[in-house]
Write a protein that holds these residues in place. Structure first.
Motif, PDB file in Angstrom:
ATOM      1  N   GLY A  88       3.807  22.657  10.191  1.00  0.00           N
ATOM      2  CA  GLY A  88       3.000  21.493   9.855  1.00  0.00           C
ATOM      3  C   GLY A  88       3.128  20.338  10.821  1.00  0.00           C
ATOM      4  O   GLY A  88       2.423  19.329  10.665  1.00  0.00           O
ATOM      5  N   ARG A  91      -0.217  19.635  12.786  1.00  0.00           N
ATOM      6  CA  ARG A  91      -1.233  18.993  11.958  1.00  0.00           C
ATOM      7  C   ARG A  91      -0.812  17.572  11.582  1.00  0.00           C
ATOM      8  O   ARG A  91      -1.645  16.668  11.524  1.00  0.00           O
ATOM      9  CB  ARG A  91      -1.460  19.825  10.701  1.00  0.00           C
ATOM     10  CG  ARG A  91      -2.597  19.313   9.839  1.00  0.00           C
ATOM     11  CD  ARG A  91      -2.820  20.200   8.635  1.00  0.00           C
ATOM     12  NE  ARG A  91      -3.881  19.675   7.787  1.00  0.00           N
ATOM     13  CZ  ARG A  91      -4.184  20.151   6.589  1.00  0.00           C
ATOM     14  NH1 ARG A  91      -3.511  21.189   6.115  1.00  0.00           N
ATOM     15  NH2 ARG A  91      -5.152  19.615   5.879  1.00  0.00           N
ATOM     16  N   ARG A  95      -2.385  12.996  12.038  1.00  0.00           N
ATOM     17  CA  ARG A  95      -2.645  12.086  10.910  1.00  0.00           C
ATOM     18  C   ARG A  95      -1.642  10.940  10.840  1.00  0.00           C
ATOM     19  O   ARG A  95      -1.395  10.380   9.785  1.00  0.00           O
ATOM     20  CB  ARG A  95      -2.617  12.892   9.605  1.00  0.00           C
ATOM     21  CG  ARG A  95      -3.823  13.803   9.454  1.00  0.00           C
ATOM     22  CD  ARG A  95      -3.682  14.699   8.253  1.00  0.00           C
ATOM     23  NE  ARG A  95      -2.625  15.686   8.454  1.00  0.00           N
ATOM     24  CZ  ARG A  95      -1.974  16.288   7.467  1.00  0.00           C
ATOM     25  NH1 ARG A  95      -2.230  15.976   6.213  1.00  0.00           N
ATOM     26  NH2 ARG A  95      -1.051  17.183   7.730  1.00  0.00           N
ATOM     27  N   LYS A 120       4.836  20.714   2.289  1.00  0.00           N
ATOM     28  CA  LYS A 120       3.579  20.990   1.592  1.00  0.00           C
ATOM     29  C   LYS A 120       2.928  19.686   1.140  1.00  0.00           C
ATOM     30  O   LYS A 120       1.699  19.520   1.255  1.00  0.00           O
ATOM     31  CB  LYS A 120       3.837  21.903   0.398  1.00  0.00           C
ATOM     32  CG  LYS A 120       2.588  22.260  -0.387  1.00  0.00           C
ATOM     33  CD  LYS A 120       2.918  23.197  -1.542  1.00  0.00           C
ATOM     34  CE  LYS A 120       1.660  23.547  -2.337  1.00  0.00           C
ATOM     35  NZ  LYS A 120       1.973  24.466  -3.475  1.00  0.00           N
ATOM     36  N   ARG A 121       3.746  18.766   0.620  1.00  0.00           N
ATOM     37  CA  ARG A 121       3.207  17.483   0.171  1.00  0.00           C
ATOM     38  C   ARG A 121       2.595  16.711   1.346  1.00  0.00           C
ATOM     39  O   ARG A 121       1.513  16.125   1.230  1.00  0.00           O
ATOM     40  CB  ARG A 121       4.323  16.666  -0.491  1.00  0.00           C
ATOM     41  CG  ARG A 121       3.855  15.321  -1.038  1.00  0.00           C
ATOM     42  CD  ARG A 121       4.943  14.663  -1.881  1.00  0.00           C
ATOM     43  NE  ARG A 121       5.160  15.407  -3.118  1.00  0.00           N
ATOM     44  CZ  ARG A 121       6.249  16.117  -3.392  1.00  0.00           C
ATOM     45  NH1 ARG A 121       7.231  16.190  -2.523  1.00  0.00           N
ATOM     46  NH2 ARG A 121       6.364  16.756  -4.533  1.00  0.00           N
ATOM     47  N   ARG A 123       1.463  18.009   4.131  1.00  0.00           N
ATOM     48  CA  ARG A 123       0.287  18.718   4.645  1.00  0.00           C
ATOM     49  C   ARG A 123      -0.970  18.342   3.874  1.00  0.00           C
ATOM     50  O   ARG A 123      -2.075  18.357   4.422  1.00  0.00           O
ATOM     51  CB  ARG A 123       0.493  20.243   4.560  1.00  0.00           C
ATOM     52  CG  ARG A 123       1.370  20.807   5.653  1.00  0.00           C
ATOM     53  CD  ARG A 123       1.162  22.319   5.784  1.00  0.00           C
ATOM     54  NE  ARG A 123       1.477  23.039   4.561  1.00  0.00           N
ATOM     55  CZ  ARG A 123       2.695  23.489   4.265  1.00  0.00           C
ATOM     56  NH1 ARG A 123       3.702  23.262   5.101  1.00  0.00           N
ATOM     57  NH2 ARG A 123       2.918  24.151   3.140  1.00  0.00           N
ATOM     58  N   HIS A 124      -0.815  18.014   2.601  1.00  0.00           N
ATOM     59  CA  HIS A 124      -1.978  17.687   1.781  1.00  0.00           C
ATOM     60  C   HIS A 124      -2.343  16.201   1.825  1.00  0.00           C
ATOM     61  O   HIS A 124      -3.324  15.790   1.207  1.00  0.00           O
ATOM     62  CB  HIS A 124      -1.729  18.115   0.330  1.00  0.00           C
ATOM     63  CG  HIS A 124      -1.803  19.599   0.129  1.00  0.00           C
ATOM     64  ND1 HIS A 124      -0.727  20.431   0.359  1.00  0.00           N
ATOM     65  CD2 HIS A 124      -2.827  20.419  -0.249  1.00  0.00           C
ATOM     66  CE1 HIS A 124      -1.072  21.690   0.107  1.00  0.00           C
ATOM     67  NE2 HIS A 124      -2.336  21.707  -0.256  1.00  0.00           N
ATOM     68  N   ALA A 125      -1.568  15.410   2.546  1.00  0.00           N
ATOM     69  CA  ALA A 125      -1.870  13.982   2.656  1.00  0.00           C
ATOM     70  C   ALA A 125      -2.958  13.753   3.698  1.00  0.00           C
ATOM     71  O   ALA A 125      -2.933  14.347   4.779  1.00  0.00           O
ATOM     72  CB  ALA A 125      -0.612  13.210   3.041  1.00  0.00           C
ATOM     73  N   GLU A 126      -3.940  12.911   3.373  1.00  0.00           N
ATOM     74  CA  GLU A 126      -5.007  12.618   4.332  1.00  0.00           C
ATOM     75  C   GLU A 126      -4.464  11.878   5.543  1.00  0.00           C
ATOM     76  O   GLU A 126      -4.898  12.109   6.676  1.00  0.00           O
ATOM     77  CB  GLU A 126      -6.109  11.800   3.657  1.00  0.00           C
ATOM     78  CG  GLU A 126      -6.881  12.568   2.589  1.00  0.00           C
ATOM     79  CD  GLU A 126      -8.031  11.759   2.034  1.00  0.00           C
ATOM     80  OE1 GLU A 126      -8.296  10.660   2.570  1.00  0.00           O
ATOM     81  OE2 GLU A 126      -8.675  12.229   1.077  1.00  0.00           O
TER      82      GLU A 126
END
Length: 338
Positions: A88, A91, A95, A120-121, A123-126
């Protein structure tokens, strides 16, 4: 790996470079002399990768041509800085915003991305902010993994929660502490969470100074005080910690109209009446007042001036024009709505 040897700090960093990478501007100005075009025109993720390289401790003997960080495919460039790189990271670099982070924040991000649940948390943050990373880094791993409002609070709030968690770990077994952490994660918001944590620091109330009578009952548990606060529609719940620390003892006057009574310890008299109120903090009527005073005195509790009030009066008594408030008036203040 290590970066190529650098000259001493440069004094040629432009204002723009100092704006977007304040912690690294001098080193970057050495790597890419003014006007720093390759670095400044690179995508934000590439700039963050360069700053991440400067933030982590270089390892290995192989020199790194920093230009490759701007030219290689990003996935490959990431591995030039950290190999193996946490899942991650590539990615995440896209951001992090436009402004370079501090070295400590980059290092914390790298550590957090190595934890599956936290990665995981993220990765899902904008977007990923330094404040978010500081919050997650401050929290114990078990609290991070449980999620809930803890992972959305501010860094100072997270630091307090971490301190409270460490203190509770000295008193609670690991199993019980894990149960409490799960309960925290179910809280509706930070306020509710901190209320739960505060409750975890509350033990049973100490024994009341007097067992009470048929008409005057001690409120001997936190739940009893909170129930009385609800029934009397007042701020009595705020006295729970006073009762826990033996700075107050709370009693309920049972005959109608009912009242809540606070006793406080006195250096000379022992426990004494401090205040009494009806529902909604209304003052106590004369008949109820007299009955309460008689009951308290019959229990051997002091109703009158405190030792501090007596000492203050004695210190002032020699002054010309000294006047002493009547004792009945002093007692009446304990029953009067402020």
């Amino acid at each position: 790996m290590s970066i190529l040897p650098l000259a001493g700090p440069s004094q040629t960093a432009s204002p723009l470079l100092r704006l977007i990478a304040p912690d690294y501007a001098d080193t970057l100005a050495t790597l890419w002399p003014a006007p720093h075009t390759p670095f400044l025109t690179a995508a934000a993720a590439r700039r963050h990768l360069v700053c991440l390289m400067l933030a982590v401790d270089p390892v290995g003997p192989v020199p790194l041509d920093v230009a490759r960080l701007l030219e290689e495919p990003l996935r490959k460039a990431v591995r030039l800085v950290l190999d193996p790189a946490p899942d991650g990271l590539r990615r995440a670099l896209e951001r992090l915003g436009e402004i370079a982070w501090s070295p400590a924040d980059y290092r914390a991000l790298s550590v957090l991305l190595a934890e599956p649940a936290t990665a995981k948390r993220l990765r899902h943050a904008e977007t990923i902010t330094p404040e978010q990373v500081r919050t997650l880094a401050a929290l114990p791993a078990t609290v991070r993994d449980a999620g809930g409002p803890a992972v959305r609070m501010t860094p100072p709030q997270a630091e307090l929660l971490a301190e409270a968690h460490a203190m509770l770990s000295r008193r609670l077994t690991p199993t019980v502490l894990d149960e409490r952490v799960r309960a925290w994660s179910q809280a509706a918001n930070a306020r509710a969470l901190f209320g739960l944590v505060a409750d975890d620091f509350r033990h049973e109330l100490p024994k009341p100074p007097h067992p009470g009578t048929d008409r005057l009952k001690p409120l001997e548990t936190v739940a009893a005080i909170r129930d009385a606060a609800r029934r009397y529609r007042n701020c009595l719940e705020g006295y729970v910690d006073h009762a826990l620390d033996e700075r107050s003892a709370i009693y309920e006057w049972l005959p109608a109209p009912g009242a809540v009574i606070e006793l406080t310890p006195d250096s000379f008299f022992g426990w004494r009446l401090d205040q009494a109120r009806l529902r909604s903090n209304k003052g106590v009527d004369e008949a109820t007042r007299q009955a309460i005073v008689a009951e308290l005195r019959g229990m051997g509790l002091h109703v009158g001036r405190s030792a501090w009030q007596v000492r203050r009066a004695l210190n002032q008594a020699a002054s010309p024009g000294f006047k002493l408030e009547p004792l009945d008036a002093a007692i009446a203040e304990y029953f009067t709505d402020d």
